[in-house]
Design a protein around this motif. Structure first.
Motif, short mmCIF file in Angstrom:
data_model
loop_
_atom_site.label_atom_id
_atom_site.label_comp_id
_atom_site.label_asym_id
_atom_site.label_seq_id
_atom_site.Cartn_x
_atom_site.Cartn_y
_atom_site.Cartn_z
N GLY A 1 -2.19 22.64 -11.87
CA GLY A 1 -2.36 21.28 -11.39
C GLY A 1 -1.55 21.03 -10.13
N ALA A 2 -0.31 21.49 -10.13
CA ALA A 2 0.56 21.32 -8.97
C ALA A 2 0.02 22.09 -7.77
N ARG A 3 -0.49 23.29 -8.01
CA ARG A 3 -1.03 24.12 -6.92
C ARG A 3 -2.24 23.43 -6.28
N VAL A 4 -3.16 22.95 -7.12
CA VAL A 4 -4.38 22.31 -6.62
C VAL A 4 -4.05 21.00 -5.92
N ALA A 5 -3.22 20.17 -6.55
CA ALA A 5 -2.85 18.89 -5.94
C ALA A 5 -2.12 19.12 -4.61
N GLY A 6 -1.23 20.10 -4.58
CA GLY A 6 -0.50 20.42 -3.35
C GLY A 6 -1.44 20.87 -2.24
N TYR A 7 -2.44 21.66 -2.61
CA TYR A 7 -3.41 22.12 -1.62
C TYR A 7 -4.19 20.93 -1.05
N ILE A 8 -4.65 20.04 -1.93
CA ILE A 8 -5.41 18.87 -1.49
C ILE A 8 -4.55 17.99 -0.58
N MET A 9 -3.30 17.75 -0.98
CA MET A 9 -2.41 16.92 -0.15
C MET A 9 -2.17 17.55 1.21
N GLY A 10 -2.01 18.86 1.23
CA GLY A 10 -1.80 19.56 2.50
C GLY A 10 -2.99 19.44 3.43
N ARG A 11 -4.17 19.61 2.87
CA ARG A 11 -5.38 19.50 3.70
C ARG A 11 -5.58 18.07 4.20
N LEU A 12 -5.28 17.09 3.33
CA LEU A 12 -5.46 15.70 3.75
C LEU A 12 -4.46 15.30 4.82
N SER A 13 -3.27 15.84 4.77
CA SER A 13 -2.28 15.49 5.81
C SER A 13 -2.73 15.98 7.18
N ASP A 14 -3.57 17.02 7.20
CA ASP A 14 -4.10 17.53 8.48
C ASP A 14 -5.14 16.60 9.10
N ILE A 15 -5.83 15.80 8.28
CA ILE A 15 -6.93 14.98 8.80
C ILE A 15 -6.64 13.49 8.75
N SER A 16 -5.42 13.11 8.41
CA SER A 16 -5.11 11.72 8.13
C SER A 16 -5.57 10.69 9.16
N PRO A 17 -5.52 10.93 10.45
CA PRO A 17 -5.93 9.85 11.35
C PRO A 17 -7.44 9.57 11.32
N ARG A 18 -8.23 10.56 10.94
CA ARG A 18 -9.69 10.38 11.01
C ARG A 18 -10.27 9.63 9.83
N PHE A 19 -9.65 9.75 8.66
CA PHE A 19 -10.21 9.14 7.46
C PHE A 19 -9.10 8.44 6.68
N SER A 20 -9.50 7.47 5.90
CA SER A 20 -8.53 6.86 5.00
C SER A 20 -8.60 7.58 3.66
N TYR A 21 -7.45 7.81 3.08
CA TYR A 21 -7.42 8.42 1.75
C TYR A 21 -6.25 7.83 0.98
N TYR A 22 -6.37 7.94 -0.33
CA TYR A 22 -5.31 7.43 -1.20
C TYR A 22 -5.14 8.41 -2.34
N ILE A 23 -3.94 8.94 -2.48
CA ILE A 23 -3.62 9.88 -3.56
C ILE A 23 -2.78 9.12 -4.57
N VAL A 24 -3.23 9.09 -5.80
CA VAL A 24 -2.51 8.33 -6.81
C VAL A 24 -2.33 9.18 -8.07
N PRO A 25 -1.08 9.41 -8.47
CA PRO A 25 -0.84 10.10 -9.74
C PRO A 25 -1.25 9.19 -10.90
N TRP A 26 -1.63 9.78 -12.02
CA TRP A 26 -2.12 9.00 -13.15
C TRP A 26 -1.13 7.93 -13.59
N ARG A 27 0.14 8.23 -13.56
CA ARG A 27 1.14 7.25 -14.00
C ARG A 27 1.06 5.98 -13.15
N GLU A 28 0.91 6.15 -11.84
CA GLU A 28 0.80 5.00 -10.95
C GLU A 28 -0.53 4.27 -11.17
N PHE A 29 -1.61 5.04 -11.37
CA PHE A 29 -2.91 4.45 -11.66
C PHE A 29 -2.84 3.63 -12.94
#
Length: 195
Positions: free
Chosen positions: A49-77
């Motif tokens: 889970g940490a590996r996959v979430a980390g990969y997704i976060m890394g890829r999203l940080s590369d494209i952040s100005p072009r799209f809006s995204y929101y990453i929310v851990p279940w506890r916060e949700f």
């Protein structure tokens, strides 16, 4: 080269396949966001889970100005769900608040609404650790995914559970409600699935 080879062998084949598929997804993210395609990733617990979430976060940080995204851990949700579905609705039905209680209510309302807007309006919503155990969580998840589905917005859900465990988990929380069928139907229609 040998170090990279050893590192790759330490990652399970299913994860190598998933990360390759995720890489292809993010390489064509413009198209996936246009069509509202997302992911439903099961068995994303612990290191995986940490590996996959980390990969997704890394890829999203590369494209952040072009799209809006929101990453929310279940506890916060879950906390947002509780505030919106339970606390704020309960307080709104009470006699009007005054003073410090009103200020705190207004702050909680504003924070919850801001969070809710991000969940339902971002180009991409990523929820990690999906594991509902309360009715208000299921209600909020159902409403969020439904609104995103209707707007054709992409959603990525990661859960530590296996696919065969999810229907029972949803049924245990809300036996008479079709929350699981609706969630899985919406995600299956527009998302890639990974076990």
């Amino acid at each position: 080269m040998l170090e990279r080879r050893d590192e790759r062998h330490s990652v399970p084949l299913q994860d190598v396949d998933l990360l390759t598929r995720l890489s292809q997804y993010f390489d064509a993210l413009d198209e996936h966001l246009r069509t509202g395609n997302g992911w439903f990733i099961f068995n994303a617990a612990g290191v995986r889970g940490a590996r996959v979430a980390g990969y997704i976060m890394g890829r999203l940080s590369d494209i952040s100005p072009r799209f809006s995204y929101y990453i929310v851990p279940w506890r916060e949700f879950s906390l947002s769900a509780y505030l919106i579905e339970v606390e704020l609705q309960s307080l709104a039905q009470q006699p009007p608040l005054e003073g410090k209680a009103k200020r705190e209510f207004d702050i909680a309302t504003r924070i919850s609404r801001d969070s809710m807007v991000k969940m339902v309006a971002s180009d991409l919503l990523v929820v990690t650790g999906l594991q509902p155990s309360h009715l208000h969580e299921l209600q909020f998840l159902d409403e969020t995914v439904e609104r995103r589905y209707n707007q054709r917005l992409s959603t990525i859900l990661l859960t530590p559970k296996q696919p065969y465990e999810m229907p029972g988990a949803f049924h245990d929380v809300a036996p008479a409600m079709p929350f699981w069928d609706r969630l899985f139907g919406r995600m299956y229609e527009r998302s890639l699935i990974a076990l």
